[in-house]
Motif scaffolding. Structure first.
Motif, PDB file in Angstrom:
ATOM      1  N   THR A 101     -38.047 -30.287  12.069  1.00  0.00           N
ATOM      2  CA  THR A 101     -37.771 -28.902  11.688  1.00  0.00           C
ATOM      3  C   THR A 101     -37.728 -28.018  12.920  1.00  0.00           C
ATOM      4  OG1 THR A 101     -38.758 -29.135   9.495  1.00  0.00           O
ATOM      5  CG2 THR A 101     -38.665 -26.907  10.424  1.00  0.00           C
ATOM      6  N   ALA A 102     -36.629 -27.308  13.086  1.00  0.00           N
ATOM      7  CA  ALA A 102     -36.430 -26.468  14.266  1.00  0.00           C
ATOM      8  C   ALA A 102     -35.097 -25.744  14.149  1.00  0.00           C
ATOM      9  CB  ALA A 102     -36.445 -27.311  15.549  1.00  0.00           C
ATOM     10  N   MET A 103     -34.886 -24.807  15.048  1.00  0.00           N
ATOM     11  CA  MET A 103     -33.560 -24.239  15.265  1.00  0.00           C
ATOM     12  C   MET A 103     -32.855 -25.135  16.267  1.00  0.00           C
ATOM     13  SD  MET A 103     -31.624 -21.684  14.330  1.00  0.00           S
ATOM     14  CE  MET A 103     -32.572 -20.209  13.961  1.00  0.00           C
ATOM     15  N   GLY A 134     -27.070 -21.212  17.187  1.00  0.00           N
ATOM     16  CA  GLY A 134     -28.209 -21.888  16.582  1.00  0.00           C
ATOM     17  C   GLY A 134     -28.011 -22.102  15.094  1.00  0.00           C
ATOM     18  N   THR A 135     -28.530 -23.208  14.613  1.00  0.00           N
ATOM     19  CA  THR A 135     -28.488 -23.489  13.178  1.00  0.00           C
ATOM     20  C   THR A 135     -29.833 -24.084  12.773  1.00  0.00           C
ATOM     21  OG1 THR A 135     -27.216 -24.583  11.420  1.00  0.00           O
ATOM     22  CG2 THR A 135     -27.453 -25.799  13.481  1.00  0.00           C
ATOM     23  N   GLN A 136     -30.383 -23.594  11.683  1.00  0.00           N
ATOM     24  CA  GLN A 136     -31.727 -23.988  11.261  1.00  0.00           C
ATOM     25  C   GLN A 136     -31.704 -25.304  10.500  1.00  0.00           C
ATOM     26  OE1 GLN A 136     -34.733 -22.448  11.910  1.00  0.00           O
ATOM     27  NE2 GLN A 136     -35.719 -24.183  10.870  1.00  0.00           N
ATOM     28  N   VAL A 137     -32.615 -26.175  10.890  1.00  0.00           N
ATOM     29  CA  VAL A 137     -32.849 -27.428  10.168  1.00  0.00           C
ATOM     30  C   VAL A 137     -34.288 -27.425   9.683  1.00  0.00           C
ATOM     31  CG1 VAL A 137     -33.058 -29.930  10.392  1.00  0.00           C
ATOM     32  CG2 VAL A 137     -31.120 -28.723  11.447  1.00  0.00           C
ATOM     33  N   THR A 138     -34.471 -27.584   8.381  1.00  0.00           N
ATOM     34  CA  THR A 138     -35.806 -27.603   7.788  1.00  0.00           C
ATOM     35  C   THR A 138     -35.980 -28.888   6.985  1.00  0.00           C
ATOM     36  OG1 THR A 138     -35.823 -25.193   7.635  1.00  0.00           O
ATOM     37  CG2 THR A 138     -37.438 -26.397   6.308  1.00  0.00           C
ATOM     38  N   VAL A 139     -37.017 -29.640   7.328  1.00  0.00           N
ATOM     39  CA  VAL A 139     -37.289 -30.909   6.649  1.00  0.00           C
ATOM     40  C   VAL A 139     -38.642 -30.800   5.967  1.00  0.00           C
ATOM     41  CG1 VAL A 139     -37.444 -33.403   6.880  1.00  0.00           C
ATOM     42  CG2 VAL A 139     -35.998 -32.090   8.454  1.00  0.00           C
ATOM     43  N   SER A 140     -38.643 -30.966   4.667  1.00  0.00           N
ATOM     44  CA  SER A 140     -39.884 -30.863   3.908  1.00  0.00           C
ATOM     45  C   SER A 140     -40.421 -32.252   3.586  1.00  0.00           C
ATOM     46  CB  SER A 140     -39.647 -30.089   2.618  1.00  0.00           C
ATOM     47  OG  SER A 140     -38.632 -30.709   1.851  1.00  0.00           O
TER      48      SER A 140
END
Length: 121
Positions: free
Chosen positions: A88-90, A114-120
């Motif tokens: 998870t990061a930009m 930048g593009t946000q990636v979020t992993v739950s």
């Protein structure tokens, strides 16, 4: 002034996949991906020469992430598989039209938004 256009971020569960795209408005010699999580320093993820050579990956993503290139579009893609919460990061695309050595310590001239990636989990 060249520009980089990023796309492809999003939210996924652990184990999922995402594909990031970075398209440059003109030829680039070297392109790379970096990421920055909140409260952490920017980290180099992977880089490649746009014409030939094999991409190089940070140990943290090796075997899970892969770069592909579309030279007709001045584009580079980052396929991210087996994603983990710690991914998870930009994510930022960086590029440079100058020659020389490509690596993650290079002072890249152009940066994407930048593009946000979020992993739950």
């Amino acid at each position: 002034q060249a520009q980089l256009l990023e796309s492809g971020g999003g939210s996924v569960q652990a184990g999922g996949s995402l594909r990031l795209s970075c398209e440059a408005s003109s030829y680039m010699y070297c392109m790379a991906w970096f990421r920055q999580a909140p409260g952490k320093e920017r980290e180099g993820v992977a880089y490649a020469y746009t014409r030939g050579g094999s991409p190089i990956y940070a140990d943290s993503v090796k075997g899970r992430f892969s770069i592909s290139r579309a030279n007709d579009k001045n584009a580079m893609y980052l396929q991210m598989d087996s994603l983990k919460p710690e991914d998870t990061a930009m994510y930022y695309c960086a590029a440079d039209g100058r020659g020389g050595i490509c690596d993650l310590t290079r002072d890249y001239v152009y940066w994407g938004q930048g593009t946000q990636v979020t992993v739950s989990s």
